[in-house]
Each structure stands twice: as C-alpha cells, then as structure tokens.
Design an enzyme around this catalytic site. Structure first.
Site: not given
Length: 366
Positions: A105, A175, A199
């Site tokens: 990511w 992030d 999540k």
C-alpha cells in the site's frame, strides 16, 4: 459454530462487533429516534448533523485530540488520500517529500505522490521482500521536506511500526487505515492522519481524516472543491451527499469502544492478547507455521505466515474455510495465509483459530 456467521479473519472488510451489528440491523428497519430506516434519512436532517457532531466528539475523546485539529468524514478511501495529500502539500514545490516504501500500500501511495511533485524514498524494503521495517539508524529525514509520509500498518505483509517516525519540525502524514482506533495514539504528533473504514472502524464508504489547522495555510487555492480539505471543513463533512449509513456505523463503533470496551488502552490489551495467541502458535510449531514478518516488526492486526509447501497451504485454507474460518487466504500479491485480528474480532475467535491450527498441525505431523 455458535456465531451470527462464519468467523471473519479477512483483511477487509473486517469483522464488526456483534452488538454493533444488532444495532445496525435495527437501524436498517428503523432508527428509533427518527422512525425511518437509516438508509432513507436525509443527510441534511438535524439527526444526521447530530450524528456527525457526536462522532467527531467521540473520536476527539478516544484520541485526546487537540482543538486545532479538524475531524473530517470523506469518501474515496485511502486511495483518494494518496492523491489529495500531495495535491495539497506537494504541488508546486521543488523540495521533495519524504516517503517510506514498506509494502504494497505504501507503494500505491508513492506512485500517486510522484504525479504531483518531487518525492524522495528514504527507505524501501522491496529488495528484501518487505519482511521487515527500518530502524531509526536507517532513516535520514530531510529537515526541509514538505512532509513525511508513511503507513503505520501494512496489511498485506503483516508489518507494523510500533513507534512514531520522523522529525517534530516536519509535518508527519500517516495512513492508519488498518490500525486506527485499535490502540492509543499520540495524534498531536501528526499533522494529518487518515484511515478508511472496513478494517477497525466500520464498513467501506467513509474515510476519517484528522488534519491540523496549520497544515493547510499554504495549500493551493485552485484545487477542485471536492479535493480541497477546506471545502469539507467549511461544510462540516457534508460538502456533497455523504455516506450516511457508513458514518452512522462508525458512530456505533465509537460508542462501543467508549461504553463497552472502555477506551483504546483496553482495546489495545485485547488486540495484543489475540496477536500473542497467534504468534505463539507460529513460534512453537517447530517450523510448521512460518511467520512472514521479522519478529520486531510483526503486526498486531495482520498475522501473515506460510506453511511448508503449496499443497499443505491449500489444504490448510480449504479445511479452515470448511470449519468456519473465513478470509484466511493471503493477499493476491503475496499468497500464503493471513489472519486479520481487527477490533471486531473477538478473543474467543482467535482462540478457536489457534485450536484449529494446532489440530491441523498434529494431523499433518503424525
């Protein structure tokens, strides 16, 4: 298994607490104080304005967030933030932003930033297969960088930073999509934190952004309205039609964290116990289960591992699925096995998985 459904160990969408799911079920039929389904309540209603206000307050309380931060509920996931951040902070600059390349990511974020301005990769784990994270002695931060960007938890590789990175005189941008509200966070040390849902904090559709006021002082004035944080600040996260349902579920999650769990310190204790169970099984399996990440950098959210060979791995995943353990297959870019232990997954579920793993190992090693 005596559950609402199979146990969800997926990297996303993650498990939600049962008590929250029951409230969501009721709200789809009727939100008691409104008398309408949450799916049909106007985003311009007084009720939804109160939802946004309470949710902002709950996040501030959970994190001890100072008053000079805005709490925004945006759309587009972390992927939109990969672009929105450099559009705001890097466009027109000649000095590069510092980025860490620690996994799948962060690589996506890096590629988007390079579209907007100069970027310096101060560390990359690509040559080592993204199996560890850098120590402080491996990181040379620039004092002139517009900002430092990194991902706190790499879901694909199962890596997590257990410290705050960077310099206090350079804006930190992080992030936290996969570990936001899973543990206490010194949020005031960051200039911008972003975390998409699906999540720990709710279903897909909403992205939480915490942004310090001062960070936006020199932002470009010609950004599209939808991609300008100031538009959303001015509109109190209702610049356009927001995902009412997703935001309401995030509200229920924060109520659960405050009222049922007792805060983020307690949530972190539960999450640590779940992770310790899984890692203990890996470490005491005589090499039958082989952890992917280096011990010091193991994620408390995503436990990644392999078995001795592909056939055994396929058999493990098939039997686990049949036994009611869902979502254990590793990311398509890495393969292997991944057990995600987000907030909504119970300690009992982790114990059941460990029991299955022990039984499977014994059957294979007789």
């Amino acid at each position: 298994m005596n559950q609402l459904n199979n146990l969800n160990f997926s990297g996303g969408p993650g498990a939600l607490p049962e008590s929250v799911l029951l409230k969501v079920q009721q709200s789809i039929l009727e939100v008691p104080e409104v008398g309408l389904s949450v799916l049909g309540i106007s985003h311009r209603s007084d009720w939804f304005a109160a939802v946004v206000a309470e949710l902002e307050g709950n996040i501030r309380k959970l994190l001890g967030l100072p008053d000079n931060y805005h709490v925004l509920f945006l759309q587009g996931g972390a992927t939109q933030q990969f672009s929105m951040i450099p559009m705001t902070l890097l466009r027109g600059k000649t000095t590069p932003a510092d980025y860490l390349h620690t996994g799948y990511w962060s690589g996506k974020a890096l590629a988007e930033a390079e579209r907007e301005g100069p970027v310096r990769v101060i560390w990359s784990g690509e040559s080592g297969g993204f199996k560890d994270l850098p120590g402080d002695d491996e990181l040379a931060y620039s004092p002139d960088a517009p900002y430092l960007h990194y991902i706190s938890n790499e879901t694909v590789e199962g890596l997590q930073f257990h410290r705050v990175l960077g310099r206090d005189d350079v804006p930190r941008v992080c992030d936290m999509s996969s570990d936001f509200l899973s543990q206490p966070c010194t949020a005031e040390r960051y200039s911008l934190i972003y975390a998409h849902a699906q999540k720990n904090i709710g279903p897909a559709g909403v992205t939480v952004v915490l942004v310090r006021d001062e960070l936006l002082e020199d932002a470009p004035t010609d950004l599209p309205g939808f991609l300008d944080y100031r538009s959303h600040i001015k509109a109190h996260s209702i610049f356009n039609t927001p995902p009412v349902f997703a935001i309401y579920v995030v509200l229920l999650i924060t109520r659960w964290l405050l009222d049922e769990i007792g805060g983020l310190t307690r949530m972190a204790e539960i999450n640590r116990r779940k992770a310790d169970l899984l890692y203990s099984q890996l470490d005491n399996s005589d090499g039958f289960y082989r952890g992917r990440a280096k011990t010091k950098d193991r994620s408390l959210m995503n436990v990644t591992f392999n078995l001795a060979d592909t056939d055994t791995e396929k058999r493990f995943l098939a039997e686990a699925q049949a036994a009611g353990f869902s979502g254990l297959a590793g990311h398509r870019s890495t393969g292997g096995v991944r057990a995600s232990l987000y907030n909504g997954l119970t300690l009992a579920a982790a114990e059941q998985l460990v029991g299955f793993m022990e039984d499977f190992r014994r059957k294979q090693t007789r």
